[in-house]
Design a protein around this motif. Structure first.
Motif, PDB file in Angstrom:
ATOM      1  N   ASP A 193       0.865  -1.177   0.000  1.00 23.21           N
ATOM      2  CA  ASP A 193       0.000   0.000   0.000  1.00 23.21           C
ATOM      3  C   ASP A 193       0.906   1.232   0.000  1.00 23.21           C
ATOM      4  OD1 ASP A 193      -1.663   2.180   0.675  1.00 23.21           O
ATOM      5  OD2 ASP A 193      -3.093   0.838   1.658  1.00 23.21           O
ATOM      6  N   LEU A 194       1.085   1.826  -1.172  1.00 26.84           N
ATOM      7  CA  LEU A 194       2.047   2.918  -1.307  1.00 26.84           C
ATOM      8  C   LEU A 194       1.650   4.123  -0.457  1.00 26.84           C
ATOM      9  CD1 LEU A 194       2.690   2.722  -5.155  1.00 26.84           C
ATOM     10  CD2 LEU A 194       4.011   1.690  -3.290  1.00 26.84           C
ATOM     11  N   ALA A 195       0.358   4.426  -0.401  1.00 21.86           N
ATOM     12  CA  ALA A 195      -0.092   5.566   0.394  1.00 21.86           C
ATOM     13  C   ALA A 195       0.181   5.331   1.870  1.00 21.86           C
ATOM     14  CB  ALA A 195      -1.578   5.820   0.153  1.00 21.86           C
ATOM     15  N   MET A 196      -0.054   4.115   2.332  1.00 26.67           N
ATOM     16  CA  MET A 196       0.183   3.785   3.739  1.00 26.67           C
ATOM     17  C   MET A 196       1.671   3.856   4.068  1.00 26.67           C
ATOM     18  SD  MET A 196      -1.181   0.508   5.919  1.00 26.67           S
ATOM     19  CE  MET A 196      -0.112  -0.681   5.096  1.00 26.67           C
ATOM     20  N   GLU A 197       2.514   3.407   3.134  1.00 29.01           N
ATOM     21  CA  GLU A 197       3.956   3.477   3.358  1.00 29.01           C
ATOM     22  C   GLU A 197       4.416   4.930   3.457  1.00 29.01           C
ATOM     23  OE1 GLU A 197       5.844   1.035   4.090  1.00 29.01           O
ATOM     24  OE2 GLU A 197       4.354  -0.520   3.730  1.00 29.01           O
ATOM     25  N   SER A 200       3.348   6.289   6.817  1.00 30.57           N
ATOM     26  CA  SER A 200       4.249   5.820   7.864  1.00 30.57           C
ATOM     27  C   SER A 200       5.569   6.578   7.821  1.00 30.57           C
ATOM     28  CB  SER A 200       4.492   4.316   7.691  1.00 30.57           C
ATOM     29  OG  SER A 200       5.423   3.843   8.635  1.00 30.57           O
ATOM     30  N   LEU A 201       6.063   6.799   6.619  1.00 34.51           N
ATOM     31  CA  LEU A 201       7.331   7.510   6.457  1.00 34.51           C
ATOM     32  C   LEU A 201       7.218   8.959   6.932  1.00 34.51           C
ATOM     33  CD1 LEU A 201      10.239   7.361   5.330  1.00 34.51           C
ATOM     34  CD2 LEU A 201       9.311   8.054   3.123  1.00 34.51           C
ATOM     35  N   SER A 202       6.059   9.574   6.715  1.00 34.39           N
ATOM     36  CA  SER A 202       5.893  10.984   7.058  1.00 34.39           C
ATOM     37  C   SER A 202       5.998  11.231   8.555  1.00 34.39           C
ATOM     38  CB  SER A 202       4.536  11.496   6.538  1.00 34.39           C
ATOM     39  OG  SER A 202       3.472  10.946   7.295  1.00 34.39           O
ATOM     40  N   TYR A 203       5.766  10.190   9.357  1.00 32.01           N
ATOM     41  CA  TYR A 203       5.874  10.323  10.803  1.00 32.01           C
ATOM     42  C   TYR A 203       7.276  10.745  11.211  1.00 32.01           C
ATOM     43  CZ  TYR A 203       6.120   8.961  15.713  1.00 32.01           C
ATOM     44  OH  TYR A 203       6.324   8.953  17.079  1.00 32.01           O
ATOM     45  N   PHE A 204       8.277  10.284  10.438  1.00 31.35           N
ATOM     46  CA  PHE A 204       9.665  10.525  10.804  1.00 31.35           C
ATOM     47  C   PHE A 204      10.232  11.798  10.149  1.00 31.35           C
ATOM     48  CE2 PHE A 204       8.866   5.987  11.025  1.00 31.35           C
ATOM     49  CZ  PHE A 204       9.284   5.705  12.311  1.00 31.35           C
ATOM     50  N   ILE A 205       9.396  12.489   9.387  1.00 27.40           N
ATOM     51  CA  ILE A 205       9.839  13.706   8.696  1.00 27.40           C
ATOM     52  C   ILE A 205       9.546  14.916   9.545  1.00 27.40           C
ATOM     53  CG2 ILE A 205       9.631  15.076   6.585  1.00 27.40           C
ATOM     54  CD1 ILE A 205      10.835  12.276   6.207  1.00 27.40           C
ATOM     55  N   ASP A 206      10.500  15.834   9.645  1.00 23.60           N
ATOM     56  CA  ASP A 206      10.277  17.066  10.400  1.00 23.60           C
ATOM     57  C   ASP A 206       9.129  17.863   9.780  1.00 23.60           C
ATOM     58  OD1 ASP A 206      12.339  16.443  12.095  1.00 23.60           O
ATOM     59  OD2 ASP A 206      13.836  17.537  10.924  1.00 23.60           O
TER      60      ASP A 206
END
Length: 207
Positions: A193-197, A200-206
């Motif tokens: 699920d590309l949107a879900m990935e 999830s990745l955006s959580y670690f982005i400032d």
């Protein structure tokens, strides 16, 4: 080779080790230490040794692992020592992009054909494999002993197509369809699920 009872997460890591070993072979390396291989795979040496223990004993103290032997063994365990036939279902934008990806064959997976409800409207000259109508899918899977499928259909069709694939004999589905599939316990589904990935990745982005 007899199918080994290996946890799914360990299988994923074995695949990573295999790719690291392939690069070492390409660079002419004959042996590699557990520390170096673990570092290349971004795991701890203890985890590497535990994972490799599922497929046999290879390391020699003071010498490390024989790169070619370990690589070939992992290829057999992962089913990459011979071409695995695969089909793709759903030739939309994502499906078309995947058909053009040449990495499948390099890794031992041969996409034999693609299937779509609108196959008659898709130009056959633009794709490297035949694009057939979805009515032909079940017979094709059965006749060609296909055990793996890539699913790229819209969410509302995902479960219906998955049911057909399972009934035809498919045992593993790489699911790009944005829906959770319900399949028998012996069927393996990997959901992408590309949107879900990205979420999830955006959580670690400032922010």
């Amino acid at each position: 080779m007899e199918k080994l009872d290996i946890p799914r997460k360990a299988i994923y890591r074995l695949s990573i080790y295999s790719r690291c070993l392939q690069r070492l072979l390409e660079n002419g390396m004959q042996t590699v230490s557990s520390t170096a291989l673990a570092s290349a795979a971004n795991v701890k040496p203890a985890q590497l040794r535990k994972d490799l223990g599922y497929v046999g004993q290879f390391g020699t103290r003071g010498l490390g692992y024989p790169v070619e032997l370990l690589y070939q063994t992992l290829r057999e365990v992962l089913g990459r020592a011979k071409f695995q036939p695969v089909i793709l279902v759903g030739v939309g934008n994502l499906g078309r992009a995947l058909l053009r990806y040449d990495g499948f064959k390099k890794e031992g997976f041969e996409v034999l054909a693609a299937f779509d409800v609108n196959a008659d409207e898709i130009s056959p000259d633009k794709h490297p494999v035949p694009v057939l109508h979805d009515d032909e899918m079940v017979d094709f899977v059965t006749k060609n002993n296909v055990r793996m499928a890539v699913l790229c259909v819209p969410a509302k069709y995902g479960q219906e197509v998955a049911n057909q694939l399972v009934e035809a004999g498919v045992q593993g589905i790489l699911n790009f369809s944005p829906t959770i599939l319900r399949v028998p316990d012996h069927i393996v589904v990997t959901r992408v699920d590309l949107a879900m990935e990205l979420e999830s990745l955006s959580y670690f982005i400032d922010q």
